[in-house]
Design a protein around this motif. Structure first.
Motif, PDB file in Angstrom:
ATOM      1  N   UNK A  82       1.056  -1.283  -0.564  1.00  0.00           N
ATOM      2  CA  UNK A  82       0.079  -0.045   0.208  1.00  0.00           C
ATOM      3  C   UNK A  82       0.751   1.868  -0.130  1.00  0.00           C
ATOM      4  N   UNK A  83       2.181   1.401  -0.382  1.00  0.00           N
ATOM      5  CA  UNK A  83       3.153   2.464  -0.242  1.00  0.00           C
ATOM      6  C   UNK A  83       2.869   2.902  -1.091  1.00  0.00           C
ATOM      7  N   UNK A  91       5.723  -2.035  -2.705  1.00  0.00           N
ATOM      8  CA  UNK A  91       7.008  -3.509  -2.707  1.00  0.00           C
ATOM      9  C   UNK A  91       6.489  -4.469  -2.658  1.00  0.00           C
ATOM     10  N   UNK A  92       6.580  -5.279  -3.342  1.00  0.00           N
ATOM     11  CA  UNK A  92       5.398  -6.669  -3.367  1.00  0.00           C
ATOM     12  C   UNK A  92       6.795  -8.002  -3.328  1.00  0.00           C
ATOM     13  N   UNK A  93       7.475  -7.714  -2.409  1.00  0.00           N
ATOM     14  CA  UNK A  93       8.537  -8.290  -1.838  1.00  0.00           C
ATOM     15  C   UNK A  93       8.247  -9.426  -1.027  1.00  0.00           C
ATOM     16  N   UNK A  94       8.755 -10.324  -1.310  1.00  0.00           N
ATOM     17  CA  UNK A  94       7.488 -11.828  -0.024  1.00  0.00           C
ATOM     18  C   UNK A  94       8.976 -12.834   0.489  1.00  0.00           C
ATOM     19  N   UNK A  95      10.196 -12.228   0.303  1.00  0.00           N
ATOM     20  CA  UNK A  95      11.653 -13.305   1.293  1.00  0.00           C
ATOM     21  C   UNK A  95      10.536 -12.881   2.016  1.00  0.00           C
ATOM     22  N   UNK A 278      -8.815 -11.492   1.745  1.00  0.00           N
ATOM     23  CA  UNK A 278     -10.258 -11.431   1.598  1.00  0.00           C
ATOM     24  C   UNK A 278     -10.649 -10.267   0.730  1.00  0.00           C
ATOM     25  N   UNK A 279      -9.428  -8.824   2.141  1.00  0.00           N
ATOM     26  CA  UNK A 279      -9.736  -7.741   2.168  1.00  0.00           C
ATOM     27  C   UNK A 279      -9.021  -6.628   0.848  1.00  0.00           C
ATOM     28  N   UNK A 280      -8.355  -7.825   0.060  1.00  0.00           N
ATOM     29  CA  UNK A 280      -7.805  -7.411  -1.505  1.00  0.00           C
ATOM     30  C   UNK A 280      -9.142  -7.351  -2.395  1.00  0.00           C
ATOM     31  N   UNK A 281      -8.645  -6.207  -3.366  1.00  0.00           N
ATOM     32  CA  UNK A 281      -9.448  -6.766  -5.026  1.00  0.00           C
ATOM     33  C   UNK A 281      -8.782  -7.746  -5.677  1.00  0.00           C
ATOM     34  N   UNK A 282      -9.903  -8.955  -6.041  1.00  0.00           N
ATOM     35  CA  UNK A 282      -9.413  -9.947  -6.755  1.00  0.00           C
ATOM     36  C   UNK A 282      -8.946  -8.835  -8.382  1.00  0.00           C
ATOM     37  N   UNK A 286      -1.836  -6.530  -5.829  1.00  0.00           N
ATOM     38  CA  UNK A 286      -1.592  -7.362  -4.698  1.00  0.00           C
ATOM     39  C   UNK A 286      -2.144  -8.239  -4.353  1.00  0.00           C
ATOM     40  N   UNK A 287      -3.346  -8.673  -4.635  1.00  0.00           N
ATOM     41  CA  UNK A 287      -4.353 -10.354  -4.952  1.00  0.00           C
ATOM     42  C   UNK A 287      -3.187 -11.633  -5.433  1.00  0.00           C
ATOM     43  N   UNK A 288      -2.913 -10.614  -7.045  1.00  0.00           N
ATOM     44  CA  UNK A 288      -1.947 -11.566  -7.582  1.00  0.00           C
ATOM     45  C   UNK A 288      -0.838 -11.399  -6.765  1.00  0.00           C
TER      46      UNK A 288
END
Lengths: 317, 295
Positions: A82-83, A91-95, A278-282, A286-288
């Motif tokens: 959400x930044x 940022x989408x880093x999942x490490x 449940x809180x993100x839009x398909x 973010x959801x992907x």
């Protein structure tokens, strides 16, 4: 029988013995039907597995094929979906979550494997009669307790205890490890008991005949011979710990940062998915990305399963 | 230190491990029951949850949903599991296909339940257009319950003594008839015990249901028996939160003031239900076995 015989007798002239030797057509059809119905049921399993793999994979790779993010971004430590753009985000880093999942899994295994194998030895070698009678129902009860109940107990007992003794919030890696190690204990014990019981009695008797003590027999022969089975139990437990979602989510504190110590809050793949799906839009990035995490979860679980297949394949001793 | 001393120390360690594990279980169960039983009364078991602000109320609809979802799941799982189990025990020949089915069973039964739930979200919730619904939840639960069921049926069938099968064949009975009339009845105690134990697992499952059956329960009218009405408790296309999901939700959201009490009571209900499942499974298996063998 009689009806069919009559029907055949009217159409052609066969001797009674020939008629009786011939299989009844109706029977054969029922026979075929039975086989086909059960085969269809068995195919349901294959179809389910493959559609599951297909759907999770196709959703999981979508952020990468749609050029929303790169693999390098996904495997980085920066998480801030959400930044705003001014902050350089999102940022989408999942490490950090992947490492978090591995950390609780390894921690729980380190605690649980010696305890579980010890209990399995107790049930088979030390007190095979009454020890088993007591521990068997205990294990079945531990398996039966639902994971949310474990999470709730972690939340109301373990977290406050950690907070008071070690300081901090109480929520964190340590609480997750404790809850998970209790949860995977029954798996390790029951698979371990089966493995140890499968060892031929002669191996033990030979050892005792040579004057070895019980500990020498257990540590040098029984455990060594049962290693593949014991390992299977441990890896199965790891797979369970790795995939556990709710109990872990309730006690680990859900912070997206890497912990500096055991009592700091962390996140795991499962906890991030549980909290945000449940809180993100398909269809949003973010959801992907959450689906990509599910894919990682799936792949690592498959890795555990193939590891078990590999261990059990070489079973001769 | 000589070997005997080491042996004694090791024995002591094994005993302490056993005592520790029994202690953990006793601690867990007594904690759950002592904290929970104080909360449970008739209104807690029957009433709907109170409003978010005041708290209070009970878990009546959630308890009902748990049982109803269990029944729906079993309606799907038992026939499929029987079929699959019969195939694996009676028809499967060693080969690629059989190996493949075994691999599927193994993988499906060890998948994380959250992944199964996400698969359910994609296929049963979104693609079918049902939205969060009990049926979607039941199908998701079937995905990881079915392999277990197949294994139970297969093991019970292969445990039937060979002589019974051969006696049946010797009388000229066909394979399918032998399965239906001889093997299934003989394997019934094992199948029933296994099924009830599997039910316990379904009953306590939550992660697979969060995104399939949903986390909310609409207001229910327990006098409404119309399957299609959205307020009917029997409508399989309504969203439904089960007891286990409810425990997670009240703790995770932490909005309602009496979250701890509700969770304690609901946990105790869950554990009691699963205890009953376990006891009934044992007793019923033994009872049916005694009846069938006239012993």
């Amino acid at each position: 029988m009689e009806q069919a015989a009559k029907a055949q007798g009217s159409s052609c002239k066969e001797s009674l013995s020939e008629q009786l030797m011939k299989p009844m057509r109706k029977m054969l059809i029922i026979e075929k039907q039975g086989k086909i119905i059960t085969l269809v049921c068995a195919w349901v399993l294959i179809v389910t597995l493959f559609s599951l793999l297909y759907f999770i994979t196709s959703k999981g790779i979508s952020p990468f094929v749609n050029n929303q993010i790169t693999l390098a971004e996904f495997f980085s430590f920066e998480w801030g979906p959400t930044a705003s753009a001014e902050q350089g985000g999102p940022f989408y880093g999942a490490m950090a979550f992947i490492l978090g999942s591995l950390a609780v899994t390894l921690g729980a295994t380190v605690v649980s494997a010696p305890l579980g194998i010890g209990a399995a030895i107790f049930m088979t070698e030390i007190a095979p009669d009454w020890g088993k009678k007591i521990l068997q129902p205990v294990i079945e009860m531990l398996v039966g307790i639902p994971s949310v109940v474990y999470g709730f107990i972690g939340l109301t007992v373990i977290v406050p205890v950690i907070r008071e003794t070690a300081g901090g919030l109480g929520f964190g890696l340590l609480a997750g490890i404790i809850v998970l190690s209790i949860m995977i204990l029954p798996t390790i014990i029951s698979v371990g008991v089966d493995a140890i019981q499968a060892i031929p009695r002669q191996i033990r008797e030979g050892s005792y005949a040579l004057g070895a003590t019980r500990w020498q027999t257990v540590s040098r022969l029984v455990v060594r011979a049962a290693i593949p089975g014991l390992m299977t139990g441990v890896v199965l437990g790891m797979a369970r710990a790795f995939g556990e979602a709710l109990a872990v989510q309730m006690v680990i504190g859900n912070s997206p940062n890497l912990p500096a110590s055991f009592i700091e809050p962390i996140s795991t793949l499962t906890s991030v998915i549980t909290l945000n799906m449940g809180n993100t839009v398909q269809g949003t990035t973010y959801n992907n990305v959450l689906w990509s995490m599910a894919l990682i979860l799936l792949l690592i679980t498959m890795l555990f399963i193939f590891l078990i297949r590999f261990i059990t394949r070489r079973r001769e001793y | 230190m000589n070997a005997k001393t080491i042996d004694r120390i090791a024995t002591f360690c094994f005993y302490s491990i056993a005592v520790l594990i029994v202690g953990i279980l006793l601690g867990l169960v007594s904690f759950i029951l002592i904290r929970g039983l104080g909360v449970i009364d008739w209104s807690f078991v029957t009433e709907a949850p109170g409003s978010v602000l005041t708290g209070g109320g009970g878990v009546g609809p959630q308890l009902f949903n748990s049982f109803y979802l269990l029944i729906l799941t079993m309606l799907i799982t038992i026939p499929l599991g029987l079929g699959g189990g019969i195939y694996m025990a009676e028809y499967a020949k060693p080969g690629k296909l059989t190996d493949f089915i075994r691999l599927s069973i193994e993988v499906l039964s060890s998948l994380p339940s959250i992944v199964v739930g996400l698969f359910g979200l994609l296929v049963f919730v979104q693609y079918t257009g049902w939205g969060y619904s009990m049926l979607a939840g039941a199908l998701a639960l079937t995905v990881f319950n079915l392999p277990l069921m197949v294994r139970i049926v297969e093991q019970s069938l292969t445990a039937v003594p060979r002589e019974q099968r051969e006696a049946s064949f010797a009388l000229g009975v066909t394979h399918w008839q032998t399965i239906l009339k001889i093997l299934i009845p003989a394997a019934l105690p094992g199948i029933i015990t296994g099924t009830i134990l599997a039910s316990g697992r379904v009953f306590g499952e939550a992660a697979a249901l969060l995104f399939t059956a949903g986390m909310t329960s609409p207001p229910l009218d327990f006098t409404n028996w119309d399957f299609t009405s959205p307020t009917s408790p029997l409508n399989p296309f309504r969203p439904a939160s089960t007891l286990a999901v409810h425990i997670w939700k009240v703790n995770a959201e932490g909005i309602i003031p009496d979250a701890k009490e509700v969770a304690s009571g609901a946990s105790a209900l869950l554990v009691i239900a699963i205890l009953i499942f376990n006891l009934v499974a044992r007793w019923l298996g033994r009872f049916i076995h005694a009846r069938l063998t006239s012993s």
